[in-house]
Design an enzyme around this catalytic site. Structure first.
Site, mmCIF file in Angstrom:
data_model
loop_
_atom_site.group_PDB
_atom_site.id
_atom_site.type_symbol
_atom_site.label_atom_id
_atom_site.label_comp_id
_atom_site.label_asym_id
_atom_site.label_seq_id
_atom_site.Cartn_x
_atom_site.Cartn_y
_atom_site.Cartn_z
ATOM 1 N N LYS A 181 0.849 -1.194 0.000
ATOM 2 C CA LYS A 181 0.000 0.000 0.000
ATOM 3 C C LYS A 181 0.881 1.239 0.000
ATOM 4 C CE LYS A 181 -3.597 2.413 2.591
ATOM 5 N NZ LYS A 181 -4.645 2.301 3.629
ATOM 6 N N LYS A 234 -2.409 -1.498 -3.669
ATOM 7 C CA LYS A 234 -3.245 -0.300 -3.612
ATOM 8 C C LYS A 234 -2.389 0.944 -3.785
ATOM 9 C CE LYS A 234 -6.293 1.970 -0.393
ATOM 10 N NZ LYS A 234 -6.773 2.010 0.963
HETATM 11 C C1 PBG Z 1 -7.203 3.687 5.727
HETATM 12 C C2 PBG Z 1 -7.758 3.373 4.382
HETATM 13 C C3 PBG Z 1 -7.659 4.254 3.310
HETATM 14 C C4 PBG Z 1 -8.293 3.646 2.243
HETATM 15 C C5 PBG Z 1 -8.758 2.398 2.678
HETATM 16 N N1 PBG Z 1 -8.398 2.237 4.010
HETATM 17 C C6 PBG Z 1 -7.109 5.628 3.247
HETATM 18 C C7 PBG Z 1 -5.752 5.888 3.707
HETATM 19 O O1 PBG Z 1 -4.900 5.009 3.823
HETATM 20 O O2 PBG Z 1 -5.498 7.056 3.973
HETATM 21 C C8 PBG Z 1 -8.399 4.297 0.894
HETATM 22 C C9 PBG Z 1 -9.476 3.859 -0.001
HETATM 23 C C10 PBG Z 1 -9.727 4.753 -1.149
HETATM 24 O O3 PBG Z 1 -9.062 5.799 -1.386
HETATM 25 O O4 PBG Z 1 -10.647 4.412 -1.892
HETATM 26 N N2 PBG Z 1 -7.096 2.682 6.617
#
Ligand code: PBG
Length: 312
Positions: A181, A234
């Protein structure tokens, strides 16, 4: 000839629909930064999940939007058996037992600091966070979750969660790890959806540098060794090379998150008449499949499933 020679396929079973939850009954709060998406009370979330299930979508992924008065530095609301998340899981499993319920495991929706881990003296404390994430995962499993999806990026959390689940008798609950991520600006619209932007600093001390590919192998090996069942990449499209890399490194199923920014770019460009949303969505999802993703988390899951059903 074109159909015969086709190499990649997209079916509703490849799709997971993320849902934003809110308190109340019959409540639907549109999310301005994500046209077509809304925070839903549990009853309306169940109705949307029902439609997704009938169209063959495999799972929903749950995110609670909570008011500030239940947030604290350690995210204690996250293990409340009567919390919004836990009530939503129970309602979904009661009404739609065959639909997989996946839950996001991270502190940000519950934390007064808006970070995925506990903030101590301005720093994210990795090891203080681990037992909290593990307790959150157990609480979701207790409510009936089929899959827990740690998105926090703390080191060692997959093992901590696996051990806690097993100790609590939830050996059958799977872990979908947000393995790779990146610290991405494409999450911007999501933070408005959950009102979960960090109060100070950013997430770069725990999320990955978009410049890195070699680091991917290390993340994959660690999560495999710690007991992950599915590995996620991601964001999605800008990281197609990363999806391919993970596909080649592991025999586990590979998931990808087509994130809020990727979705909103298509929606907003379509609203202005510059893009065809449906065609661009289907092309994006097919490209993610071609890159090597088995499973795609996307806010367009219902739209895509409806389009696939209409094609038959
Ligand atoms: C945070 C989380 C995020 C997303 C899913 N879980 C945001 C982040 O890491 O700041 C992002 C999902 C998206 O942008 O569609 N635990």
């Amino acid at each position: 000839m074109r159909a015969m020679a086709r190499e990649s396929f997209l079916t509703p079973a490849n799709l997971v629909l993320p849902l934003f939850l809110r308190e109340g009954r019959g409540e639907r709060t549109p999310i301005a930064s994500m046209p077509g998406q809304a925070r839903l009370s549990v009853d309306l979330a169940v109705e949307l999940a029902r439609e997704a299930h009938e169209l063959g979508v495999s799972a929903v992924d749950l995110f609670p939007a909570l008011s500030d008065d239940v947030k604290d530095p350690r995210g204690s609301e996250s293990t409340n058996p009567e919390g919004l998340m836990q009530r939503a899981i129970r309602a979904l499993k009661r009404e739609l037992p065959e639909l997989m319920v996946c839950t996001d495991v991270a502190l940000d929706p519950y934390s007064s600091d808006g970070h995925d881990g506990v903030v101590i003296d301005g720093r994210i404390d990795n090891d203080v966070t681990l037992p909290i994430l593990a307790a959150m995962a157990v609480s979701h499993a207790e409510a009936g979750a089929d899959v827990v999806a740690p998105s926090d990026m703390m080191d060692g959390r997959v093992r901590a969660i696996r051990e806690a689940l097993d100790d609590a008798g939830h050996t059958q609950v799977s872990i979908l790890s947000y393995c790779v991520k990146y610290a991405s600006a494409f999450y911007g619209p999501f933070r408005e959806a959950l009102d979960s932007a960090p109060k100070s600093g950013d997430k770069k001390t725990y999320q990955m540098d978009p410049a890195n590919l070699r680091e991917v192998e290390r993340e994959v090996r660690l999560d495999e060794a710690e007991g992950a069942d599915i590995l996620m990449v991601k964001p999605g499209l800008p990281y197609a090379d990363v999806i391919r890399r993970v596909r080649e490194l592991t025999t586990l199923p590979v998931a990808v998150y087509h994130v809020s920014g990727e979705y909103s770019m298509l929606k907003v460009a379509a609203e202005r008449g510059f893009l065809d949303y449906e065609r661009c969505l289907m092309e994006s999802l097919m490209c993610l499949r071609r890159a090597g993703a088995d499973v795609i988390f996307t806010y367009g899951a219902l739209d895509a499933a409806r389009l696939l059903a209409a094609r038959k």
